[in-house]
Design an enzyme around this catalytic site. Sequence first.
Site, PDB file in Angstrom:
ATOM      1  N   CYS A   1      21.652  36.448 -26.931  1.00 13.83           N
ATOM      2  CA  CYS A   1      21.707  37.026 -27.925  1.00 13.83           C
ATOM      3  C   CYS A   1      22.625  38.265 -27.575  1.00 13.83           C
ATOM      4  O   CYS A   1      22.864  39.683 -28.869  1.00 13.83           O
ATOM      5  CB  CYS A   1      20.549  37.741 -28.687  1.00 13.83           C
ATOM      6  SG  CYS A   1      19.508  38.522 -27.908  1.00 13.83           S
TER       7      CYS A   1
ATOM      8  N   ASP B   1       1.089   9.998   3.678  1.00 15.76           N
ATOM      9  CA  ASP B   1       2.344  11.461   4.892  1.00 15.76           C
ATOM     10  C   ASP B   1       1.211  12.292   6.162  1.00 15.76           C
ATOM     11  O   ASP B   1       1.048  13.075   5.149  1.00 15.76           O
ATOM     12  CB  ASP B   1       2.984  12.060   4.226  1.00 15.76           C
ATOM     13  CG  ASP B   1       4.252  12.043   5.358  1.00 15.76           C
ATOM     14  OD1 ASP B   1       3.886  11.576   6.100  1.00 15.76           O
ATOM     15  OD2 ASP B   1       4.828  13.096   4.833  1.00 15.76           O
TER      16      ASP B   1
ATOM     17  N   CYS C   1      15.962  36.675 -31.238  1.00 15.78           N
ATOM     18  CA  CYS C   1      16.527  35.972 -30.400  1.00 15.78           C
ATOM     19  C   CYS C   1      16.637  34.468 -30.737  1.00 15.78           C
ATOM     20  O   CYS C   1      15.724  33.620 -30.814  1.00 15.78           O
ATOM     21  CB  CYS C   1      16.054  36.149 -28.853  1.00 15.78           C
ATOM     22  SG  CYS C   1      16.975  35.454 -28.161  1.00 15.78           S
TER      23      CYS C   1
ATOM     24  N   GLU D   1       1.077  -1.288  -0.150  1.00 10.55           N
ATOM     25  CA  GLU D   1      -0.236  -0.397  -0.422  1.00 10.55           C
ATOM     26  C   GLU D   1       0.916   1.226   0.214  1.00 10.55           C
ATOM     27  O   GLU D   1       2.020   1.769   0.575  1.00 10.55           O
ATOM     28  CB  GLU D   1      -1.160  -0.027   1.327  1.00 10.55           C
ATOM     29  CG  GLU D   1      -1.514  -1.009   1.432  1.00 10.55           C
ATOM     30  CD  GLU D   1      -2.565  -1.498   2.865  1.00 10.55           C
ATOM     31  OE1 GLU D   1      -2.292  -0.048   3.629  1.00 10.55           O
ATOM     32  OE2 GLU D   1      -3.001  -1.793   3.217  1.00 10.55           O
TER      33      GLU D   1
ATOM     34  N   TYR E   1      -6.900   1.734   5.950  1.00  9.72           N
ATOM     35  CA  TYR E   1      -6.545   1.169   5.445  1.00  9.72           C
ATOM     36  C   TYR E   1      -5.808  -0.230   6.121  1.00  9.72           C
ATOM     37  O   TYR E   1      -5.538  -1.310   5.942  1.00  9.72           O
ATOM     38  CB  TYR E   1      -4.256   1.700   5.012  1.00  9.72           C
ATOM     39  CG  TYR E   1      -4.086   2.031   6.526  1.00  9.72           C
ATOM     40  CD1 TYR E   1      -4.002   1.506   7.343  1.00  9.72           C
ATOM     41  CD2 TYR E   1      -3.291   3.354   7.326  1.00  9.72           C
ATOM     42  CE1 TYR E   1      -3.372   2.353   8.949  1.00  9.72           C
ATOM     43  CE2 TYR E   1      -3.294   4.259   8.099  1.00  9.72           C
ATOM     44  CZ  TYR E   1      -2.795   3.180   8.538  1.00  9.72           C
ATOM     45  OH  TYR E   1      -2.506   4.248  10.119  1.00  9.72           O
TER      46      TYR E   1
ATOM     47  N   LYS F   1      10.414   3.694   2.634  1.00  6.33           N
ATOM     48  CA  LYS F   1      11.104   4.067   1.991  1.00  6.33           C
ATOM     49  C   LYS F   1      11.282   5.273   1.067  1.00  6.33           C
ATOM     50  O   LYS F   1      12.640   4.009   0.889  1.00  6.33           O
ATOM     51  CB  LYS F   1      11.457   5.501   3.532  1.00  6.33           C
ATOM     52  CG  LYS F   1      11.067   5.115   5.353  1.00  6.33           C
ATOM     53  CD  LYS F   1      10.161   6.325   5.300  1.00  6.33           C
ATOM     54  CE  LYS F   1       9.568   5.948   6.230  1.00  6.33           C
ATOM     55  NZ  LYS F   1       9.411   7.703   7.307  1.00  6.33           N
TER      56      LYS F   1
ATOM     57  N   CYS G   1      14.260  38.907 -23.102  1.00  3.95           N
ATOM     58  CA  CYS G   1      15.056  39.424 -24.022  1.00  3.95           C
ATOM     59  C   CYS G   1      13.913  40.195 -24.885  1.00  3.95           C
ATOM     60  O   CYS G   1      12.843  39.255 -25.259  1.00  3.95           O
ATOM     61  CB  CYS G   1      15.407  38.040 -24.370  1.00  3.95           C
ATOM     62  SG  CYS G   1      16.685  38.827 -26.240  1.00  3.95           S
TER      63      CYS G   1
ATOM     64  N   LYS H   1       2.524   4.343   1.896  1.00  7.59           N
ATOM     65  CA  LYS H   1       2.406   4.988   3.337  1.00  7.59           C
ATOM     66  C   LYS H   1       1.466   6.394   2.521  1.00  7.59           C
ATOM     67  O   LYS H   1       2.566   7.273   2.558  1.00  7.59           O
ATOM     68  CB  LYS H   1       3.639   4.872   3.511  1.00  7.59           C
ATOM     69  CG  LYS H   1       3.613   5.433   4.838  1.00  7.59           C
ATOM     70  CD  LYS H   1       4.949   5.065   5.219  1.00  7.59           C
ATOM     71  CE  LYS H   1       4.821   4.983   6.809  1.00  7.59           C
ATOM     72  NZ  LYS H   1       5.157   6.958   7.048  1.00  7.59           N
TER      73      LYS H   1
ATOM     74  N   CYS I   1      20.642  39.984 -22.659  1.00  9.96           N
ATOM     75  CA  CYS I   1      20.755  38.007 -22.208  1.00  9.96           C
ATOM     76  C   CYS I   1      20.823  37.288 -22.401  1.00  9.96           C
ATOM     77  O   CYS I   1      22.188  37.539 -23.922  1.00  9.96           O
ATOM     78  CB  CYS I   1      19.157  38.606 -24.045  1.00  9.96           C
ATOM     79  SG  CYS I   1      19.332  36.949 -25.236  1.00  9.96           S
TER      80      CYS I   1
END
Length: 686
Positions: A435, A146, A455, A142, A253, A338, A450, A144, A432
Amino acid sequence: MTEKGPTKKPTKKTAARARQLRDEIRRHERLYYQVGKPEISDRDFDALMRQLRELEIAHPELRTADSPTLRVGGEPIEGFEQVAHDPPMMSLDNTYSDVELVGWAGRLVRMRDVAGRDAAPSKATADAVANPIDDAIDYVSELKVDGVSISILYQDGVLELAATRGNGRLGDVVTENVRTIRSLPLALDGSPPARLLVRGEIFMPRSAFRELNRGRERAGEPLYQNPRNTTAGTVRLLDSRQVAERRLAITIYDTVSPLEATHAENLERLAAFGLPVHDSWRRCRGLDEVRDFIAHWQARRHELDFDTDGVVVKVDRLEQRRLFGATSKAPRWAVAFKFEAEQATTRVVAISAGVGRTGALTPVAELEPVFVAGTTVQRATLHNYDDLERKDVRVGDLVVIEKGGDIIPKVVEVVLAGRPSDSRPFERPLACPECGQGVSRLEGEVAWRCTNPGCPAIVRESIRHFVSRNAMNIEGLGDKLIDQLLAQGLLRDYTSLYELRAADLVDLERWGERSAENLVFEIAASRQRGLAPLLFALGIRFVGERVAGILARRFRSLEALAVATSEELVEVDEVGPKVAASVRAFFDDPANRERLEKLASQGVSMVADQVEETGAQLLEGLTVVLTGTLEQMTRREAQELLERRGARVSGSVSAKTDIVVAGEAAGRKLEKANELGVRVEDEAWL
Ligand code: AMP
Ligand code: ZN
């Protein structure tokens, strides 16, 4: 002043009305919270609730213990009562690697064998030896979740008591708060045992958490750190009315009441009682199947709307569970695997900038390589320059990086203790990086862009976007090849794609005649993709896939859209002034008009295609459930595709399901579909 007499006895009709309202409300709660497909608006739902509440206020004797009105939250309570857990709520032993997992399973096998040897050679053991399958150890894996663990008692099918884990033996009674969780039934379906004690996890969906924080941000309140802590705080709020406002959710669960002989069967029973059992669980025969489950979710946990920190592996047969027993802290028959940590600490070597399709500069931290959750990370995004400044990230800094739901890792924070003494604040680039032209930003925007429409970065990124899967979907034209073609001068912008000849490609490095022809064929075929993908491919700001589809359906041709006024545009569903202005600006730009003319002359279809035309009706009114792993697209993409065709996509299979689309390794939902005789299709059908 009138004297307080006994309230008028409710008539039969009133009682029936209350019952009807309760059933109706419960049905809608289920549709909303469990099926995920509401039939009525929130406002209509509230109206039903109000009617029931008014009836119950007038006739308190009509209020049953499982009335949905009790969810709304009662009066604040002083502190919490405590209740003893029997059996205690234990924690879980953790494993972090395959070796540890194998070690755990190996210990179980040894315990089983020792128990078998010590026992007098009964018939049962003799059978087990003759038939090793009989005493094989099966598992259930299953997710887990949190959140915060909770123990819930249903007495005669009605929710009676809910308590936190506390110290495992004694927990806080938080029944009023838990009642507000709408996916949890207040009364069970079917015929549950008189006393049913279940265990589960309360959590806050990520979407609810984000929404909560957005609200706090607007109100200028400090933001919450993470869903888990917020859930823990919410469950223990003293005022259940406040709890009701937060969208907590729950998954059940396990049960500690005697039901069936295996955990898997128990989970099925619990679900049949209407309890929210998350349907990701799998019965696993042997550790290999457990490994598959772990690998599957390790890779996909970000697709879930809740945080998971691992997988719980449990012995399936309850008889074996009894044999293995528990230590003082945790059962031996279960273990948590984990997931790998998703955060790591490393040093910033440089801060560079990426230029996107719209010219926006995104600061990127170049890092000393660090291994996180299965891959080596060398770059992490800093989102934008405001964010960078807020976090005060500097070259040479030690930073915490995180691999989250997004594909690109991000810099979470600076570890100030690790900052070199000679460090200086980072200064934003004034030009930029691709360019050399100046950058600027519009009022109210965070992004610096830019200003050069030619460009090379903008050109490159817009071609990449143009050919991407959900746009013109030109397979075989990867990033590297685009770079090559640009460098050779064979591509100037996306319109020049349709001028490519196989001969041009063959001359390039590593290209054979066959693959060159294939690619040219692919490109030519993309001309028929239709209006919606084309609109998306053009990269008009704020016109994502969804809006592109809506515009295509509404205007039917590029010609019609190009002359639509802002007023006409904002009348379209989901199109606001911002989108409308952006669409207008796009079509008013002569350079764009020129490109579109060129595309048209190259035979690129600019009208809504057949599917778009009849699409809305194709699956109209049908309920579709997706299950298993899709290879060609993500779940989200599949869902959008189905919804564009008018289908309703639901999370669970029932008699009302019309079609189940089963991908790889489809499990229980597919079984259920077969049981119910629901039409099943595969991914190719999509
Ligand atoms: P820990 O708190 O790390 O000892 O982990 C044990 C906790 O994991 C339990 O108390 C549950 O609250 C939680 N948990 C989450 N999902 C599950 C699950 N599917 N099965 C068992 N415990 C779970
Ligand atoms: Zn530039």
